[in-house]
Design a protein around this motif. Structure first.
Motif, PDB file in Angstrom:
ATOM      1  N   LEU A  15       0.892  -1.188   0.093  1.00 62.74           N
ATOM      2  CA  LEU A  15      -0.095  -0.027  -0.021  1.00 62.74           C
ATOM      3  C   LEU A  15       0.885   1.405   0.089  1.00 62.74           C
ATOM      4  O   LEU A  15       0.525   2.572  -0.458  1.00 62.74           O
ATOM      5  N   GLY A  16       2.162   1.028   0.283  1.00 63.28           N
ATOM      6  CA  GLY A  16       3.056   2.322   0.064  1.00 63.28           C
ATOM      7  C   GLY A  16       2.942   2.992   1.465  1.00 63.28           C
ATOM      8  O   GLY A  16       2.570   2.464   2.622  1.00 63.28           O
ATOM      9  N   ILE A  17       3.504   4.318   1.551  1.00 61.13           N
ATOM     10  CA  ILE A  17       3.679   5.028   2.497  1.00 61.13           C
ATOM     11  C   ILE A  17       2.387   5.861   2.815  1.00 61.13           C
ATOM     12  O   ILE A  17       1.617   6.469   1.952  1.00 61.13           O
ATOM     13  N   PRO A  18       1.982   5.630   3.944  1.00 57.34           N
ATOM     14  CA  PRO A  18       0.412   6.040   4.336  1.00 57.34           C
ATOM     15  C   PRO A  18       0.475   7.691   4.405  1.00 57.34           C
ATOM     16  O   PRO A  18       1.199   8.595   4.420  1.00 57.34           O
ATOM     17  N   HIS A  19      -0.667   8.028   4.122  1.00 54.48           N
ATOM     18  CA  HIS A  19      -1.348   9.367   3.768  1.00 54.48           C
ATOM     19  C   HIS A  19      -0.498  10.118   2.778  1.00 54.48           C
ATOM     20  O   HIS A  19      -0.312  11.527   2.990  1.00 54.48           O
ATOM     21  N   THR A  20       0.018   9.573   1.784  1.00 55.61           N
ATOM     22  CA  THR A  20       0.601  10.276   0.655  1.00 55.61           C
ATOM     23  C   THR A  20       0.089  10.093  -0.569  1.00 55.61           C
ATOM     24  O   THR A  20       0.807  10.255  -1.795  1.00 55.61           O
ATOM     25  N   GLN A  21      -1.240   9.407  -0.728  1.00 58.47           N
ATOM     26  CA  GLN A  21      -1.889   9.724  -2.028  1.00 58.47           C
ATOM     27  C   GLN A  21      -1.885  10.960  -2.892  1.00 58.47           C
ATOM     28  O   GLN A  21      -2.043  11.953  -2.229  1.00 58.47           O
ATOM     29  N   GLY A  22      -1.539  10.918  -4.114  1.00 59.43           N
ATOM     30  CA  GLY A  22      -1.396  12.074  -4.870  1.00 59.43           C
ATOM     31  C   GLY A  22      -0.011  12.858  -4.806  1.00 59.43           C
ATOM     32  O   GLY A  22       0.315  13.608  -5.472  1.00 59.43           O
ATOM     33  N   LEU A  23       0.835  12.181  -4.115  1.00 56.52           N
ATOM     34  CA  LEU A  23       2.148  12.789  -3.776  1.00 56.52           C
ATOM     35  C   LEU A  23       3.178  11.954  -4.326  1.00 56.52           C
ATOM     36  O   LEU A  23       4.335  12.157  -4.313  1.00 56.52           O
ATOM     37  N   GLU A  24       2.875  10.924  -5.209  1.00 57.57           N
ATOM     38  CA  GLU A  24       3.666   9.967  -5.695  1.00 57.57           C
ATOM     39  C   GLU A  24       4.912  10.653  -6.499  1.00 57.57           C
ATOM     40  O   GLU A  24       6.065  10.212  -6.455  1.00 57.57           O
ATOM     41  N   THR A  25       4.530  11.351  -7.467  1.00 58.16           N
ATOM     42  CA  THR A  25       5.523  11.761  -8.246  1.00 58.16           C
ATOM     43  C   THR A  25       6.327  12.709  -7.442  1.00 58.16           C
ATOM     44  O   THR A  25       7.788  12.801  -7.659  1.00 58.16           O
ATOM     45  N   LEU A  26       6.067  13.560  -6.644  1.00 57.83           N
ATOM     46  CA  LEU A  26       7.092  14.478  -5.486  1.00 57.83           C
ATOM     47  C   LEU A  26       7.802  13.827  -4.997  1.00 57.83           C
ATOM     48  O   LEU A  26       9.118  13.965  -4.761  1.00 57.83           O
ATOM     49  N   LEU A  27       7.229  12.560  -4.285  1.00 56.10           N
ATOM     50  CA  LEU A  27       8.305  11.716  -3.613  1.00 56.10           C
ATOM     51  C   LEU A  27       9.138  10.855  -4.278  1.00 56.10           C
ATOM     52  O   LEU A  27      10.330  10.705  -4.019  1.00 56.10           O
ATOM     53  N   PHE A  28       8.791  10.466  -5.699  1.00 61.09           N
ATOM     54  CA  PHE A  28      10.006  10.021  -6.504  1.00 61.09           C
ATOM     55  C   PHE A  28      11.069  10.975  -6.850  1.00 61.09           C
ATOM     56  O   PHE A  28      12.216  10.693  -6.938  1.00 61.09           O
ATOM     57  N   ILE A  29      10.647  12.197  -7.078  1.00 59.58           N
ATOM     58  CA  ILE A  29      11.511  13.170  -7.366  1.00 59.58           C
ATOM     59  C   ILE A  29      12.461  13.607  -6.142  1.00 59.58           C
ATOM     60  O   ILE A  29      13.612  13.406  -6.268  1.00 59.58           O
ATOM     61  N   LEU A  30      11.941  13.293  -5.037  1.00 60.07           N
ATOM     62  CA  LEU A  30      12.563  13.448  -3.830  1.00 60.07           C
ATOM     63  C   LEU A  30      13.675  12.358  -3.321  1.00 60.07           C
ATOM     64  O   LEU A  30      14.778  12.604  -3.085  1.00 60.07           O
ATOM     65  N   PHE A  31      12.762  11.200  -3.485  1.00 58.87           N
ATOM     66  CA  PHE A  31      13.828   9.984  -3.052  1.00 58.87           C
ATOM     67  C   PHE A  31      14.818   9.547  -4.150  1.00 58.87           C
ATOM     68  O   PHE A  31      15.766   8.819  -3.531  1.00 58.87           O
ATOM     69  N   LEU A  32      14.509   9.566  -5.322  1.00 56.74           N
ATOM     70  CA  LEU A  32      15.679   9.155  -6.449  1.00 56.74           C
ATOM     71  C   LEU A  32      17.007   9.571  -6.337  1.00 56.74           C
ATOM     72  O   LEU A  32      18.172   8.888  -6.411  1.00 56.74           O
ATOM     73  N   PRO A  33      17.201  11.017  -5.853  1.00 56.21           N
ATOM     74  CA  PRO A  33      18.571  11.642  -5.834  1.00 56.21           C
ATOM     75  C   PRO A  33      19.342  10.814  -4.401  1.00 56.21           C
ATOM     76  O   PRO A  33      20.401  10.746  -4.419  1.00 56.21           O
ATOM     77  N   PHE A  34      18.356  10.816  -3.475  1.00 54.30           N
ATOM     78  CA  PHE A  34      19.039   9.991  -2.222  1.00 54.30           C
ATOM     79  C   PHE A  34      19.602   8.812  -2.511  1.00 54.30           C
ATOM     80  O   PHE A  34      20.855   8.460  -2.091  1.00 54.30           O
ATOM     81  N   TYR A  35      18.760   7.709  -3.341  1.00 55.08           N
ATOM     82  CA  TYR A  35      19.300   6.541  -3.755  1.00 55.08           C
ATOM     83  C   TYR A  35      20.530   6.751  -4.715  1.00 55.08           C
ATOM     84  O   TYR A  35      21.389   5.742  -4.487  1.00 55.08           O
ATOM     85  N   ALA A  36      20.403   7.646  -5.561  1.00 53.94           N
ATOM     86  CA  ALA A  36      21.415   7.529  -6.595  1.00 53.94           C
ATOM     87  C   ALA A  36      22.794   8.144  -5.548  1.00 53.94           C
ATOM     88  O   ALA A  36      23.921   7.505  -5.955  1.00 53.94           O
ATOM     89  N   CYS A  37      22.578   8.940  -4.745  1.00 50.47           N
ATOM     90  CA  CYS A  37      23.779   9.405  -4.066  1.00 50.47           C
ATOM     91  C   CYS A  37      24.359   8.324  -3.129  1.00 50.47           C
ATOM     92  O   CYS A  37      25.541   8.372  -2.850  1.00 50.47           O
ATOM     93  N   THR A  38      23.265   7.470  -2.754  1.00 52.46           N
ATOM     94  CA  THR A  38      23.897   6.491  -1.695  1.00 52.46           C
ATOM     95  C   THR A  38      24.711   5.445  -2.486  1.00 52.46           C
ATOM     96  O   THR A  38      25.876   5.113  -2.386  1.00 52.46           O
ATOM     97  N   LEU A  39      24.135   4.968  -3.659  1.00 51.89           N
ATOM     98  CA  LEU A  39      25.078   4.087  -4.461  1.00 51.89           C
ATOM     99  C   LEU A  39      26.175   4.733  -4.970  1.00 51.89           C
ATOM    100  O   LEU A  39      27.399   3.962  -5.139  1.00 51.89           O
TER     101      LEU A  39
END
Length: 311
Positions: A15-39
């Protein structure tokens, strides 16, 4: 296969992150750089440790292991989360759910064991400098590294077996962004009290023992540092150890928040686990490189050689 055959569920829906319906694109833009920087950050540390002869010491050997762990730990949960944030399927097969839970706790427990080993390494280096090369010879280092992976495998196997020997025959909607014990147990159609108690005890005992050993090591280290006569010597010793202590605090905070609460808060647990999966592994390269001249020098030389080769 026996576990799956006794369970009516063949796949789960994240079901994903609670209470974030409609924010998926924003969360993707936020999380992708973190994951890329980690690698990128952890891969840079690993390459620097392998390529630089000056970093072929026990401390950097374990730091290289930590870099491998951080890349693996983030990769257990982040790719699937990023895929469903861009609109792809939230389904995860039963077997993939088992695999995800196993590797999450396998790599998570390795972090605890590895930080304990790194504390012992600093203890040996600072408290017994003349005998350090004997105490932490290459054979001992390899044995300690292999030991952390074996203990992590045993720890995770117990938790995974307890979770998936339970039958899942009702709802298959996991109220989380990946397969984890607190999110899966409410879906089981059997008594989960044993799994709750064992997972709480298992995670608690492992974390507590590792944390106490780290505290003992750093108590002895602090006493030894205070005995160093030169200001420069004390500064260098404190600088090396402070980076390790910051990383330990970043690791143990989430464990206590998510797994060692008698009545966990799902929303708080989700937020903390996002920080643990995305931010923590990204911070370790920053913590160890910004406070470590040898790693920074090795990275600069590596970049210089790469630049020359390209030229």
């Amino acid at each position: 296969m026996d576990v799956e055959n006794r369970s009516g569920v063949t796949e789960f829906i994240l079901l994903g992150i609670p209470h974030t319906q409609g924010l998926e694109t924003l969360l993707f833009i936020l999380f992708l750089p973190f994951y890329a920087c980690t690698l990128l950050g952890n891969l840079s540390i690993l390459v620097a440790v392998i390529a630089s002869v000056r970093l072929h010491t026990p401390m950097y050997f374990f730091l290289g292991n930590l870099a491998v762990f951080d890349m693996g730990f983030s990769s257990v949960t982040c790719p699937k989360m990023l895929l469903y944030l861009v609109g792809l399927s939230r389904l995860i097969s039963y077997q993939n759910c088992v695999t995800q839970l196993f590797f999450f706790h396998f790599l998570g427990s390795i972090e605890c064991f590895l930080y304990t080993v790194m504390a012992y390494d600093r203890f040996a280096a600072i408290c017994y400098p003349l005998r350090y090369t004997i105490i932490m010879n290459s054979r001992i280092c390899v044995a300690l590294a292999v030991g952390t992976w074996l203990l992590g495998c045993i720890h995770s196997s117990v938790l995974t077996s307890l979770t998936f020997t339970l039958p899942y025959c009702g709802s298959n909607e996991v109220n989380h962004f990946f397969c984890d014990i607190p999110a899966l147990l409410p879906l089981a159609c059997a008594d989960t009290s044993l799994a709750h108690k064992v997972s709480f005890t298992n995670v608690g005992i492992v974390s507590l023992i590792c944390f106490l050993l780290i505290i003992v090591s750093y108590t002895r280290i602090t006493v030894s540092i205070l005995r160093i006569r030169t200001t420069e010597g004390r500064r260098r010793a404190f600088s090396t150890c402070s980076a390790h202590l910051i990383a330990i605090l970043c690791a143990y905070g989430p464990i206590i928040t998510v797994y060692l609460q008698p009545t966990p808060n799902p929303m708080l647990g989700t937020v903390v686990q996002i920080l643990m999966n995305l931010v923590g592994p990204m911070l370790n390269p920053l913590i160890y490189t910004l406070r470590n001249k040898e790693v920074k020098t090795a990275l600069r030389k590596l970049l210089h050689r790469t630049g020359k080769a390209d030229g």
